[in-house]
Design an enzyme around this catalytic site. Structure first.
Site, mmCIF file in Angstrom:
data_model
loop_
_atom_site.group_PDB
_atom_site.id
_atom_site.type_symbol
_atom_site.label_atom_id
_atom_site.label_comp_id
_atom_site.label_asym_id
_atom_site.label_seq_id
_atom_site.Cartn_x
_atom_site.Cartn_y
_atom_site.Cartn_z
ATOM 1 C CG ASP A 13 -1.693 1.202 1.460
ATOM 2 O OD1 ASP A 13 -2.313 1.663 0.489
ATOM 3 O OD2 ASP A 13 -1.712 1.730 2.589
ATOM 4 C CG ASP A 15 -1.746 7.539 0.888
ATOM 5 O OD1 ASP A 15 -2.490 8.523 0.919
ATOM 6 O OD2 ASP A 15 -1.065 7.245 -0.117
ATOM 7 N N GLY A 102 -5.083 3.340 -2.831
ATOM 8 C CA GLY A 102 -6.345 4.046 -2.910
ATOM 9 C C GLY A 102 -6.130 5.541 -3.001
ATOM 10 C CG ASP A 169 -2.343 1.503 6.454
ATOM 11 O OD1 ASP A 169 -2.445 1.332 5.218
ATOM 12 O OD2 ASP A 169 -2.774 2.511 7.034
ATOM 13 C CG ASN A 172 -8.007 0.230 1.438
ATOM 14 O OD1 ASN A 172 -7.354 0.280 2.481
ATOM 15 N ND2 ASN A 172 -7.732 1.005 0.408
#
Length: 213
Positions: A13, A15, A102, A169, A172
């Site tokens: 991921d 962010d 995302g 984290d 999603n």
């Protein structure tokens, strides 16, 4: 462009994982709506609301932010400790690194190559007349989109899913982590830590290096 064949694949991921920030909050600061967006982001990462619905509502708060603001946003982005060390270690062992987010291509297109990432995918912010419209261009990268990216990149690199590692984290990230051979909770929310194969406590991506095949 397809990935070259690799020994294994690590997908992160972005962010609060590859980078320390939540980029949508940095952009929202440019519209003086940072606190509202931060609260909505936290709820989405805990899995309390549907991610796509939440993202659309948060992006709507960005309407009117000038495209020139992205330079200021990029200046505030901080790679997570150990990010470059992890990428280098993966490459040294014949692996590939992907990032699926995302968040937004407008930031990741600069950050990912600067850290040596091989392939990345994120959402795109709609813009017109030099400013954000408050919409998202194209399909939203959500939990299903993240899992699909991992599978697609593994197939392109000739890597079995059993030789993939997914690091995330938020809620999603869970489907991507479940699809991978090893799901790693990093700097993660409680629900993610509970479902991960392994939890990395220190916010330092070099701690993942011993897990590499």
């Amino acid at each position: 462009m397809p990935l070259p064949r690799a020994r294994f694949l690590v997908v992160l991921d972005a962010d609060s994982t590859l980078i320390r920030n939540e980029v949508i909050e940095l952009i929202a600061d440019e519209a003086h709506r940072g606190s509202e967006v931060a609260a909505a982001t936290e709820a989405a990462m805990r899995g309390e609301v549907d991610f796509a619905t939440s993202l659309r509502s948060r992006v709507a708060q960005l309407e009117g932010v000038p495209l020139g603001a992205f330079a200021r946003v990029l200046a505030r982005v901080e790679p997570t400790a150990g990010a470059q060390a992890l990428v280098a270690a993966v490459h040294d062992r014949g692996g590939r690194v992907g990032v699926v987010s995302g968040g937004f291509h407008e930031i990741l297109d600069t950050v990912a190559p600067s850290l040596g990432v091989d392939v990345w995918r994120a959402n795109r912010l709609a813009a017109a007349d030099g400013a954000l419209t408050g919409g998202v261009d194209g399909a939203i990268v959500d939990a299903d989109g993240k899992a699909a990216a991992l599978s697609e990149w593994a197939a392109e690199a000739g890597v079995a899913l059993s030789r993939t590692i997914a690091i995330g984290d938020g809620a999603n990230d869970l489907r991507m982590m479940a699809a991978a051979g090893l799901g790693v909770a990093f700097n993660a929310k409680p629900a993610v830590r509970a479902q991960a194969d392994i939890v990395v406590g220190p916010v330092d991506l070099s701690q993942v290096i011993p897990l590499l095949p």
